[in-house]
Design a protein around this motif. Structure first.
Motif, PDB file in Angstrom:
ATOM      1  N   GLU A  84       0.844  -1.195   0.000  1.00  0.00           N
ATOM      2  CA  GLU A  84       0.000   0.000   0.000  1.00  0.00           C
ATOM      3  C   GLU A  84       0.880   1.246   0.000  1.00  0.00           C
TER       4      GLU A  84
ATOM      5  N   ASN B 232     -10.587   3.460   0.602  1.00  0.00           N
ATOM      6  CA  ASN B 232     -10.593   3.761   2.038  1.00  0.00           C
ATOM      7  C   ASN B 232     -10.854   2.509   2.867  1.00  0.00           C
TER       8      ASN B 232
ATOM      9  N   SER C  97      -7.669   0.183   2.907  1.00  0.00           N
ATOM     10  CA  SER C  97      -6.449   0.812   3.404  1.00  0.00           C
ATOM     11  C   SER C  97      -6.131   0.371   4.828  1.00  0.00           C
TER      12      SER C  97
ATOM     13  N   THR D 245      -3.742   2.181   6.479  1.00  0.00           N
ATOM     14  CA  THR D 245      -3.008   3.336   7.014  1.00  0.00           C
ATOM     15  C   THR D 245      -3.898   4.425   7.589  1.00  0.00           C
TER      16      THR D 245
ATOM     17  N   THR E  10      -5.234   6.849   3.051  1.00  0.00           N
ATOM     18  CA  THR E  10      -4.745   6.153   1.867  1.00  0.00           C
ATOM     19  C   THR E  10      -4.257   7.097   0.772  1.00  0.00           C
TER      20      THR E  10
ATOM     21  N   PHE F  35      -2.524   0.399  -4.442  1.00  0.00           N
ATOM     22  CA  PHE F  35      -2.275  -0.850  -3.730  1.00  0.00           C
ATOM     23  C   PHE F  35      -1.785  -1.886  -4.745  1.00  0.00           C
TER      24      PHE F  35
END
Length: 271
Positions: free
Chosen positions: A41, A93, A96, A98, A101, A105
């Motif tokens: 990602e 979203n 993701s 994190t 995002t 990916f």
């Protein structure tokens, strides 16, 4: 907007099988092991993987990212055998890991040449992570090994190399440094003997040899232990030499990644 010059699949349903599979790979070590796939990602990580010709199989990019510079950059790097899928921003979203995002990916195959059987080069410089469990520490050590020009990082009873947090923490170094995973102690010591490499146990012990006074002219393998418990006695005793970072401050130990970085600095002749 499609900047790729070829038709791409577009996914807008969170129930799409490809989306569900990606989320499984993100969350499950077992799924990664069974499929021999892991996930990436972030723009830098995906672009580095493509630049290093890593075995990327599929790239997902959100509609917003495809419409900006990320789409243009991806179009420059993409290979003919890599499938590109455009997904909605909402799905981006959802998948993701994190929380913020960047909209890109990928799914990547395991690098099979670094599993189990290891052949170490004479005069090589390696670090073994034994029972290291923190993904952030593991990723940072791989990144530091890349900066130091190490010949490889060996995971022995440690966390999953392909855990998304490990992969992300390497900042792309995973694709530039040989990272041997699931290696047994017997395998390490056997490979060391065949390559005439000395083994060094990093310990917190005043009686151990001072790192700065240790010669690494012929290369070597340094063992770093668990964050809380260090190396078991049976492992450190099996090594040719015990070494330690002599400290003059008010603490007697360092974070595993910090200690590994100092060790690698000396091992590679920078000290």
């Amino acid at each position: 907007m499609n900047p790729f010059g070829f038709s791409t699949e577009i996914i807008r349903s969170k129930d799409n099988p490809a989306v569900k599979f990606f989320r499984k790979l993100m969350a499950s070590k077992k799924e990664r092991q069974n499929s021999r796939l892991f996930v990436l990602e972030g723009r830098r990580l995906v672009f580095d993987a493509l630049k290093e010709n890593a075995p990327v199989r599929r790239v997902f990019i959100t509609e917003s990212a495809a419409a900006d510079s990320a789409g243009e950059k991806l179009a420059e790097l993409i290979h003919d055998n890599i499938k590109v899928v455009i997904i909605s921003d909402e799905i981006g979203n959802k998948i993701s890991d994190t929380g913020n995002t960047q909209g890109i990916f990928a799914q990547c195959s395991f690098d099979e040449k670094y599993e189990n059987i290891i052949e170490l080069k004479k005069g090589g410089k390696y670090i073994v992570l034994y029972e290291l469990q923190d993904p952030g520490n593991a990723g940072m050590i791989i990144r530091t090994a890349d900066a130091m020009g190490m010949d490889g990082v060996l995971f022995c009873n440690s966390c999953d190399v392909y855990n998304p947090k490990v992969v992300r923490s390497t900042m792309g170094s995973l694709f530039r440094v040989p990272v041997y995973r699931s290696v047994s102690l017997e395998n390490v010591f056997s490979a060391a003997e065949k390559s005439d490499l000395k083994t060094f146990a990093a310990v917190v012990d005043e009686s151990a040899s001072d790192l700065k006074k240790t010669s690494f002219e012929s290369g070597g393998i340094i063992f770093i232990g668990n964050e809380g418990n260090g190396l078991p006695d049976e492992v450190s005793s099996a090594c040719n030499k015990k070494i330690t970072i002599k400290m003059t401050g008010n603490i007697d130990s360092l974070n595993a990644a910090m200690a590994a970085g100092i060790m690698m600095w000396e091992l590679t002749g920078n000290g």
